[in-house]
Write a protein that holds these residues in place. Structure first.
Motif, PDB file in Angstrom:
ATOM      1  N   UNK A  21       0.844  -1.191   0.000  1.00 45.74           N
ATOM      2  CA  UNK A  21       0.000   0.000   0.000  1.00 45.74           C
ATOM      3  C   UNK A  21       0.879   1.241   0.000  1.00 45.74           C
ATOM      4  N   UNK A  22       0.427   2.252  -0.701  1.00 40.77           N
ATOM      5  CA  UNK A  22       1.130   3.534  -0.766  1.00 40.77           C
ATOM      6  C   UNK A  22       0.136   4.633  -0.411  1.00 40.77           C
ATOM      7  N   UNK A  23       0.495   5.402   0.579  1.00 40.45           N
ATOM      8  CA  UNK A  23      -0.372   6.497   1.032  1.00 40.45           C
ATOM      9  C   UNK A  23       0.272   7.822   0.643  1.00 40.45           C
ATOM     10  N   UNK A  24      -0.473   8.640  -0.091  1.00 36.47           N
ATOM     11  CA  UNK A  24      -0.020   9.982  -0.432  1.00 36.47           C
ATOM     12  C   UNK A  24      -0.469  10.937   0.659  1.00 36.47           C
ATOM     13  N   UNK A  25       0.403  11.847   1.051  1.00 35.77           N
ATOM     14  CA  UNK A  25       0.062  12.756   2.154  1.00 35.77           C
ATOM     15  C   UNK A  25      -1.044  13.729   1.761  1.00 35.77           C
ATOM     16  N   UNK A  26      -1.178  13.992   0.469  1.00 32.78           N
ATOM     17  CA  UNK A  26      -2.222  14.897   0.008  1.00 32.78           C
ATOM     18  C   UNK A  26      -2.388  14.727  -1.495  1.00 32.78           C
ATOM     19  N   UNK A  27      -3.503  15.224  -2.007  1.00 32.10           N
ATOM     20  CA  UNK A  27      -3.698  15.252  -3.447  1.00 32.10           C
ATOM     21  C   UNK A  27      -2.800  16.326  -4.041  1.00 32.10           C
ATOM     22  N   UNK A  28      -2.219  15.992  -5.186  1.00 29.27           N
ATOM     23  CA  UNK A  28      -1.354  16.935  -5.893  1.00 29.27           C
ATOM     24  C   UNK A  28      -1.540  16.702  -7.380  1.00 29.27           C
ATOM     25  N   UNK A  71      -4.345  -0.866  -7.908  1.00 23.35           N
ATOM     26  CA  UNK A  71      -5.649  -0.235  -7.722  1.00 23.35           C
ATOM     27  C   UNK A  71      -5.457   1.050  -6.927  1.00 23.35           C
ATOM     28  N   UNK A  72      -6.506   1.843  -6.903  1.00 19.77           N
ATOM     29  CA  UNK A  72      -6.399   3.117  -6.202  1.00 19.77           C
ATOM     30  C   UNK A  72      -7.681   3.417  -5.444  1.00 19.77           C
ATOM     31  N   UNK A  73      -7.538   4.199  -4.409  1.00 24.11           N
ATOM     32  CA  UNK A  73      -8.678   4.732  -3.671  1.00 24.11           C
ATOM     33  C   UNK A  73      -8.442   6.235  -3.609  1.00 24.11           C
ATOM     34  N   UNK A  74      -9.071   6.949  -4.516  1.00 24.18           N
ATOM     35  CA  UNK A  74      -8.802   8.386  -4.622  1.00 24.18           C
ATOM     36  C   UNK A  74      -9.283   9.154  -3.399  1.00 24.18           C
ATOM     37  N   UNK A  75     -10.330   8.686  -2.795  1.00 22.05           N
ATOM     38  CA  UNK A  75     -10.846   9.376  -1.606  1.00 22.05           C
ATOM     39  C   UNK A  75      -9.837   9.328  -0.460  1.00 22.05           C
ATOM     40  N   UNK A  76      -9.079   8.243  -0.411  1.00 17.28           N
ATOM     41  CA  UNK A  76      -8.097   8.087   0.660  1.00 17.28           C
ATOM     42  C   UNK A  76      -6.676   8.366   0.204  1.00 17.28           C
ATOM     43  N   UNK A  77      -6.522   8.717  -1.083  1.00 18.47           N
ATOM     44  CA  UNK A  77      -5.178   8.995  -1.629  1.00 18.47           C
ATOM     45  C   UNK A  77      -4.238   7.809  -1.442  1.00 18.47           C
TER      46      UNK A  77
END
Length: 125
Positions: A21-28, A71-77
């Motif tokens: 899993x990869x978590x982005x700190x914020x949308x960019x 896969x991605x979960x855009x709501x959770x970045x």
């Protein structure tokens, strides 16, 4: 600045599965193409899978297609890499990386603006 944090690495026997899993700190906006890279000893990092945030397009290297699912979960970045039927040659350090677009050159490091710290995957035979 966007921080990328990977998790989910570990040791598994051949034929087993792991999910990274990869978590982005914020949308960019400049980080819409998320790529998982793998580095093996003595080798450069090479992309194994990528996903484009805006339309969900996915890309796989020939060595993992059919076994890995990005896969991605855009709501959770977050971006995940489900790895099944693992082989010893899948061992390495896996990095999450971000750039603006996914092009035909996606397996290369060109255009990467953010890297995660990496997570280790070891597959034993």
């Amino acid at each position: 600045q966007v921080r990328l944090s990977e998790s989910g690495g570990g040791s598994v026997q051949a034929g087993g599965s792991l999910t990274l899993s990869c978590k982005k700190s914020k949308y960019f906006d400049g980080a819409n193409c998320m790529t998982w890279f793998r580095r093996t000893p003595g080798q450069e990092r090479e992309g194994v899978a990528a996903i484009y945030r805006l339309d969900g397009s996915t890309y796989y290297s020939s060595g993992v297609e059919g076994r890995f699912t990005i896969s991605q979960n855009n709501a959770e970045n977050t971006v995940a890499l489900r790895m099944a039927d693992l082989k010893p040659e899948d061992s390495g350090t896996y990095y999450c990386a971000a750039r603006r677009f996914c092009s035909s050159n996606w397996p290369a490091r060109a255009g990467i603006v953010f890297w995660g710290q990496g997570t280790q995957v070891d597959v034993s035979s």
